[in-house]
Design a protein around this motif. Structure first.
Motif, short mmCIF file in Angstrom:
data_model
loop_
_atom_site.label_atom_id
_atom_site.label_comp_id
_atom_site.label_asym_id
_atom_site.label_seq_id
_atom_site.Cartn_x
_atom_site.Cartn_y
_atom_site.Cartn_z
N VAL A 155 0.82 -1.21 0.00
CA VAL A 155 0.00 0.00 0.00
C VAL A 155 0.86 1.26 0.00
O VAL A 155 0.55 2.24 -0.68
N ASN A 156 1.96 1.25 0.76
CA ASN A 156 2.84 2.41 0.83
C ASN A 156 3.70 2.52 -0.42
O ASN A 156 4.13 1.51 -0.98
N PHE A 157 3.98 3.75 -0.85
CA PHE A 157 4.90 3.92 -1.98
C PHE A 157 6.33 3.63 -1.54
O PHE A 157 7.07 2.92 -2.21
N ASN A 158 6.74 4.17 -0.39
CA ASN A 158 8.07 3.89 0.16
C ASN A 158 8.06 2.56 0.88
O ASN A 158 7.05 2.15 1.46
N TYR A 159 9.21 1.86 0.88
CA TYR A 159 9.28 0.59 1.60
C TYR A 159 9.58 0.81 3.08
O TYR A 159 8.87 0.31 3.94
N PHE A 266 0.87 12.60 -11.26
CA PHE A 266 1.56 13.35 -10.20
C PHE A 266 0.73 13.37 -8.93
O PHE A 266 -0.45 13.74 -8.95
N PHE A 267 1.38 13.00 -7.81
CA PHE A 267 0.68 12.83 -6.54
C PHE A 267 1.43 13.55 -5.43
O PHE A 267 2.67 13.54 -5.38
N LEU A 268 0.69 14.18 -4.51
CA LEU A 268 1.27 14.83 -3.34
C LEU A 268 0.59 14.33 -2.07
O LEU A 268 -0.62 14.06 -2.08
N GLY A 269 1.35 14.24 -0.99
CA GLY A 269 0.79 13.84 0.29
C GLY A 269 1.47 14.55 1.44
O GLY A 269 2.62 15.01 1.31
N LEU A 270 0.79 14.65 2.56
CA LEU A 270 1.33 15.31 3.75
C LEU A 270 0.82 14.63 5.00
O LEU A 270 -0.35 14.27 5.10
N ASN A 271 1.72 14.45 5.97
CA ASN A 271 1.34 13.96 7.29
C ASN A 271 2.00 14.84 8.34
O ASN A 271 3.20 15.05 8.32
N ALA A 272 1.20 15.41 9.23
CA ALA A 272 1.72 16.24 10.31
C ALA A 272 1.06 15.79 11.61
O ALA A 272 -0.16 15.55 11.64
N TYR A 299 5.21 13.91 0.98
CA TYR A 299 5.35 12.83 0.01
C TYR A 299 5.03 13.35 -1.40
O TYR A 299 4.10 14.14 -1.58
N THR A 300 5.80 12.87 -2.37
CA THR A 300 5.46 13.13 -3.76
C THR A 300 5.92 11.96 -4.60
O THR A 300 6.97 11.36 -4.33
N GLY A 311 9.31 8.06 -6.27
CA GLY A 311 8.73 8.85 -5.18
C GLY A 311 9.79 9.39 -4.24
O GLY A 311 10.86 8.79 -4.05
N LEU A 312 9.47 10.53 -3.61
CA LEU A 312 10.35 11.17 -2.64
C LEU A 312 9.58 11.45 -1.37
O LEU A 312 8.44 11.94 -1.42
N ARG A 313 10.18 11.14 -0.23
CA ARG A 313 9.62 11.49 1.08
C ARG A 313 10.65 12.29 1.87
O ARG A 313 11.80 11.86 2.01
N TYR A 314 10.23 13.45 2.36
CA TYR A 314 11.08 14.23 3.27
C TYR A 314 10.35 14.34 4.61
O TYR A 314 9.16 14.66 4.66
#
Length: 390
Positions: A155-159, A266-272, A299-300, A311-314
């Motif tokens: 389900v997650n883009f990042n492992y 193109f996809f964007l995500g945010l978790n705070a 996330y993008t 994908g990139l996660r910072y």
């Protein structure tokens, strides 16, 4: 172990046969699952082959699940059975392997007091009763609503999982109700046992909530919260009066998760999230204190083709107050900035996902072991995960 898997297979097969016979009149049965395996190289080349870093004399908390470097590992094996009908759903979600144990750590000790409880295999087990098309009630053990990422690797883009995920919660046991106002808004409220634990450790209960809304098509917003009393049961002094009250400890998290599918590619995500805990952090009947922690992850990802995406996660995570387990090598609270770059390759008609990944974690103080025995503030890993799903 072979007998256990045969028994589980027989139970699911029997349930499937029953469901197939009754599908036309009562509901639908589905069976799904996945398994994942991975290899990671650590550029620090730690002698311990660990990605966790150091925390005093104990293991650190730098990674949630992918904890080993320089060797092959098995992540998680899932077998999920689900029955869906007009008025009721039932989910039996079983998992096995190292990641399953880590994600279900609160169920390690069974009711008989022995370690290695079979409850470790239960990732989710719940019943959903639907009195109307808009109102539903869920009872049992279910994954948390807090956060952006989930335990399921497909389900997650990042492992590798974020520090926000790593600091939990992972799951709840209790009862929740959900009312759907429209296809763009719903409200969920619930009552649960204490966080990430099979057995409630006091007579208090936690409150959970989630409000979902979609302002425009493709944009989803989740406002999440939990407040729970996490103290041990009241401690009595020799005169049988309460000396330390369970009311003096609490755990509260407010969380925002939002996603926006800007285009088909193109996809964007945010978790705070921000968390606050109150309790005796010094131990031994010390003063009651309130401490906080928090973090933000962006996330993008972009789909170059239907079979390849990048994908990139910072993420930045602040635990300088030392309230959570994420600490430096000396055991003191710390902050960390992490960058993760992950590729997603789809093969075998969508049944296989390959995830090459690079991750860099930079702490505010020394955290990680190097091959020569010295310490470093940062750690870089590079590896590949292979996931089979059905």
């Amino acid at each position: 172990m072979k007998k256990v898997f045969l028994l589980i297979s027989s139970l699911f097969a029997g349930f499937g046969a029953y469901a197939q016979d009754s599908t036309a009149t009562s509901g639908k049965f589905t069976f799904s699952g996945y398994m994942d395996t991975y290899y990671l190289a650590n550029f620090n080349n730690p002698k311990s082959q660990s990605n966790l870093g150091l925390n005093g004399s104990n293991a650190g908390n730098a990674r949630a699940f992918d904890q080993k470097a320089g060797q092959f590992g098995i992540g998680l094996i899932q077998a999920k059975a689900m029955y869906t009908a007009d008025k009721v759903d039932a989910v039996m979600d079983l998992t096995f392997g190292t990641f399953a144990d880590l994600g279900n750590y609160g169920n390690n000790i069974g009711l008989l007091g022995t370690p290695g409880s079979t409850a470790l295999a239960i990732k989710q087990a719940y019943i959903v009763f639907k009195p109307t098309s808009k109102l539903s009630f869920t009872a049992g053990q279910f994954g948390t609503h807090i956060g952006y990422e989930v335990i399921d690797a497909p389900v997650n883009f990042n492992y590798s999982l974020s520090n926000l995920f790593n600091n939990g919660p992972f799951y709840h046991i209790g009862l929740k109700g959900q009312y759907t106002f429209s296809d763009r808004a719903y409200l969920m409220l619930g009552v649960v046992n204490n966080v990430d634990n099979l057995v409630d450790n006091n007579k208090k209960k936690g409150l959970i909530g989630q409000f979902f809304f979609s302002p425009v098509s493709g944009w989803n917003v989740y406002l999440n919260a939990i407040h729970s009393n996490e103290a041990s049961a009241d401690v009595l002094n020799p005169n049988n009066t309460v000396a330390v009250s369970a009311d003096k400890a609490s755990y509260t998290v407010f969380d925002l998760a939002t996603t926006y599918q800007i285009t088909s590619k193109f996809f964007l995500g945010l978790n705070a999230a921000t968390g606050m805990q109150k309790g005796d952090f010094q131990g031994g009947g010390g003063p009651t204190e309130s401490k906080s922690w928090g973090g933000v992850a962006v996330y993008t990802n972009y789909s170059f083709t239907d079979k390849f995406g990048l994908g990139l996660r910072y993420e930045t995570f602040d635990n300088k107050n030392g309230v959570r387990a994420l600490t430096d090598a000396a055991g003191n609270g710390a902050s960390v900035n992490s960058i993760t770059v992950t590729g997603n390759i789809t093969a075998a008609d969508g049944h296989v996902l390959l995830k090459p990944e690079f991750r860099l974690d930079s702490y505010s103080a020394d955290k990680f072991e190097k091959n020569d025995g010295s310490l470093s503030k940062s750690q870089a890993t590079l590896g590949m995960a292979a996931i089979f799903k059905f």
